[in-house]
Design a protein around this motif. Structure first.
Motif, PDB file in Angstrom:
ATOM      1  N   ALA A 142       1.008  -1.272  -0.008  1.00 57.74           N
ATOM      2  CA  ALA A 142       0.002   0.024   0.066  1.00 57.74           C
ATOM      3  C   ALA A 142       0.830   1.202   0.080  1.00 57.74           C
ATOM      4  O   ALA A 142       2.055   1.360   0.757  1.00 57.74           O
ATOM      5  CB  ALA A 142      -0.869  -0.079   1.172  1.00 57.74           C
ATOM      6  N   THR A 143       0.378   2.213  -0.818  1.00 60.93           N
ATOM      7  CA  THR A 143       1.146   3.549  -0.643  1.00 60.93           C
ATOM      8  C   THR A 143       0.048   4.697  -0.404  1.00 60.93           C
ATOM      9  O   THR A 143      -1.205   4.563  -0.836  1.00 60.93           O
ATOM     10  CB  THR A 143       2.028   3.691  -1.953  1.00 60.93           C
ATOM     11  N   GLU A 144       0.638   5.650   0.217  1.00 60.38           N
ATOM     12  CA  GLU A 144      -0.099   7.087   0.328  1.00 60.38           C
ATOM     13  C   GLU A 144       0.599   8.097  -0.338  1.00 60.38           C
ATOM     14  O   GLU A 144       1.705   8.302  -0.416  1.00 60.38           O
ATOM     15  CB  GLU A 144      -0.223   7.331   1.785  1.00 60.38           C
ATOM     16  N   GLU A 145      -0.069   8.850  -1.564  1.00 59.52           N
ATOM     17  CA  GLU A 145       0.567   9.731  -2.224  1.00 59.52           C
ATOM     18  C   GLU A 145       0.216  11.157  -1.832  1.00 59.52           C
ATOM     19  O   GLU A 145      -1.112  11.339  -1.551  1.00 59.52           O
ATOM     20  CB  GLU A 145      -0.001   9.637  -3.679  1.00 59.52           C
ATOM     21  N   HIS A 146       0.954  11.855  -1.300  1.00 56.71           N
ATOM     22  CA  HIS A 146       0.738  13.332  -0.926  1.00 56.71           C
ATOM     23  C   HIS A 146       0.364  14.230  -1.782  1.00 56.71           C
ATOM     24  O   HIS A 146       0.816  14.027  -3.199  1.00 56.71           O
ATOM     25  CB  HIS A 146       2.101  13.663  -0.057  1.00 56.71           C
ATOM     26  N   THR A 147      -0.200  15.433  -1.501  1.00 56.40           N
ATOM     27  CA  THR A 147      -0.586  16.365  -2.488  1.00 56.40           C
ATOM     28  C   THR A 147       0.703  17.074  -3.376  1.00 56.40           C
ATOM     29  O   THR A 147       0.564  17.545  -4.253  1.00 56.40           O
ATOM     30  CB  THR A 147      -1.132  17.651  -1.774  1.00 56.40           C
ATOM     31  N   ASP A 148       2.071  16.715  -2.692  1.00 60.27           N
ATOM     32  CA  ASP A 148       3.115  17.304  -3.654  1.00 60.27           C
ATOM     33  C   ASP A 148       3.601  16.232  -4.549  1.00 60.27           C
ATOM     34  O   ASP A 148       4.599  16.111  -5.289  1.00 60.27           O
ATOM     35  CB  ASP A 148       4.250  17.772  -2.628  1.00 60.27           C
ATOM     36  N   GLY A 149       2.958  15.045  -4.738  1.00 64.00           N
ATOM     37  CA  GLY A 149       3.354  13.778  -5.508  1.00 64.00           C
ATOM     38  C   GLY A 149       4.532  13.013  -4.811  1.00 64.00           C
ATOM     39  O   GLY A 149       4.472  11.881  -5.559  1.00 64.00           O
ATOM     40  N   SER A 150       4.790  13.215  -3.807  1.00 65.27           N
ATOM     41  CA  SER A 150       5.707  12.053  -3.155  1.00 65.27           C
ATOM     42  C   SER A 150       4.766  10.969  -2.516  1.00 65.27           C
ATOM     43  O   SER A 150       3.444  11.142  -2.429  1.00 65.27           O
ATOM     44  CB  SER A 150       6.451  12.754  -1.911  1.00 65.27           C
ATOM     45  N   GLU A 151       5.313   9.761  -2.309  1.00 64.51           N
ATOM     46  CA  GLU A 151       4.742   8.859  -2.017  1.00 64.51           C
ATOM     47  C   GLU A 151       5.558   8.281  -0.823  1.00 64.51           C
ATOM     48  O   GLU A 151       6.333   8.218  -0.321  1.00 64.51           O
ATOM     49  CB  GLU A 151       4.936   7.529  -2.917  1.00 64.51           C
ATOM     50  N   VAL A 209      -5.951   1.216   6.571  1.00 62.64           N
ATOM     51  CA  VAL A 209      -6.572   2.340   7.335  1.00 62.64           C
ATOM     52  C   VAL A 209      -5.694   3.437   7.320  1.00 62.64           C
ATOM     53  O   VAL A 209      -4.530   3.125   7.511  1.00 62.64           O
ATOM     54  CB  VAL A 209      -7.267   1.859   8.803  1.00 62.64           C
ATOM     55  N   ARG A 210      -6.173   4.697   6.901  1.00 58.91           N
ATOM     56  CA  ARG A 210      -5.342   5.784   6.827  1.00 58.91           C
ATOM     57  C   ARG A 210      -6.155   6.944   7.439  1.00 58.91           C
ATOM     58  O   ARG A 210      -7.314   6.966   7.317  1.00 58.91           O
ATOM     59  CB  ARG A 210      -5.174   6.313   5.584  1.00 58.91           C
ATOM     60  N   VAL A 262      -4.767   7.105  -1.832  1.00 56.55           N
ATOM     61  CA  VAL A 262      -4.106   5.686  -1.240  1.00 56.55           C
ATOM     62  C   VAL A 262      -4.333   4.570  -2.377  1.00 56.55           C
ATOM     63  O   VAL A 262      -5.476   4.244  -2.721  1.00 56.55           O
ATOM     64  CB  VAL A 262      -5.075   5.463   0.118  1.00 56.55           C
ATOM     65  N   THR A 263      -3.310   3.767  -2.472  1.00 51.98           N
ATOM     66  CA  THR A 263      -3.259   2.821  -3.578  1.00 51.98           C
ATOM     67  C   THR A 263      -2.904   1.456  -2.630  1.00 51.98           C
ATOM     68  O   THR A 263      -2.208   1.340  -1.836  1.00 51.98           O
ATOM     69  CB  THR A 263      -2.330   2.855  -4.399  1.00 51.98           C
ATOM     70  N   ASP A 278       5.439   4.633   1.667  1.00 55.81           N
ATOM     71  CA  ASP A 278       4.904   3.116   1.782  1.00 55.81           C
ATOM     72  C   ASP A 278       4.154   3.174   2.944  1.00 55.81           C
ATOM     73  O   ASP A 278       4.743   3.155   4.022  1.00 55.81           O
ATOM     74  CB  ASP A 278       6.403   2.234   1.840  1.00 55.81           C
ATOM     75  N   VAL A 279       3.016   2.488   2.818  1.00 56.47           N
ATOM     76  CA  VAL A 279       2.244   2.269   4.180  1.00 56.47           C
ATOM     77  C   VAL A 279       1.552   0.845   4.154  1.00 56.47           C
ATOM     78  O   VAL A 279       0.792   0.560   4.827  1.00 56.47           O
ATOM     79  CB  VAL A 279       0.819   3.119   4.302  1.00 56.47           C
ATOM     80  N   THR A 280       2.456   0.009   3.553  1.00 57.47           N
ATOM     81  CA  THR A 280       2.176  -1.399   3.964  1.00 57.47           C
ATOM     82  C   THR A 280       2.226  -2.051   5.209  1.00 57.47           C
ATOM     83  O   THR A 280       1.422  -2.869   5.364  1.00 57.47           O
ATOM     84  CB  THR A 280       3.081  -2.203   2.985  1.00 57.47           C
ATOM     85  N   ASP A 281       2.752  -1.517   6.148  1.00 55.99           N
ATOM     86  CA  ASP A 281       2.771  -1.989   7.491  1.00 55.99           C
ATOM     87  C   ASP A 281       1.257  -1.494   7.973  1.00 55.99           C
ATOM     88  O   ASP A 281       0.883  -1.903   9.062  1.00 55.99           O
ATOM     89  CB  ASP A 281       3.936  -1.278   8.389  1.00 55.99           C
ATOM     90  N   SER A 282       0.477  -0.791   7.354  1.00 57.34           N
ATOM     91  CA  SER A 282      -0.857  -0.387   7.956  1.00 57.34           C
ATOM     92  C   SER A 282      -1.808  -1.420   7.079  1.00 57.34           C
ATOM     93  O   SER A 282      -3.099  -1.219   7.237  1.00 57.34           O
ATOM     94  CB  SER A 282      -1.241   0.843   7.396  1.00 57.34           C
ATOM     95  N   VAL A 283      -1.503  -2.379   6.386  1.00 60.18           N
ATOM     96  CA  VAL A 283      -2.410  -3.499   5.764  1.00 60.18           C
ATOM     97  C   VAL A 283      -2.458  -4.391   6.768  1.00 60.18           C
ATOM     98  O   VAL A 283      -1.535  -5.182   7.279  1.00 60.18           O
ATOM     99  CB  VAL A 283      -2.073  -3.817   4.486  1.00 60.18           C
TER     100      VAL A 283
END
Length: 90
Positions: free
Chosen positions: A42-51, A72-73, A82-83, A53-58
């Motif tokens: 899983a990834t969270e993309e921010h408004t500035d385009g940076s990403e 969950v975010r 969120v992908t 890694d939020v795999t630990d949240s899965v």
């Protein structure tokens, strides 16, 4: 919101959610019937385009005949994404 499909086969499995407004708490839940989990990320993309890694949240549950994935975010802003990506075997 709920989406369901029955029967099709996909080469790539993913769900990408765009925030249209401020979101205090987002929960994405995916169930892949009669499957075994091979991998997920899983990834969270921010408004500035940076990403980030939020795999630990899965959370993964593949003890039964189905694979259930939950990510969950919190505190997301408009134009954030969120992908969730996963691969399974049947």
């Amino acid at each position: 919101m709920e989406f369901a499909c029955d029967g099709p086969r996909f080469d790539k499995r993913y769900w990408r959610q765009c925030m249209m407004r401020n979101v205090r708490h987002l929960t994405l839940q995916v169930t892949s019937a009669n499957s075994r989990l091979v991998s997920c990320s899983a990834t969270e993309e921010h408004t500035d385009g940076s990403e980030t890694d939020v795999t630990d949240s899965v959370l993964c549950d593949d003890d039964g005949p189905d694979v259930r994935l939950t990510v969950v975010r919190d505190y997301l802003r408009p134009n954030q994404y969120v992908t969730l990506r996963w691969d399974v075997t049947r």
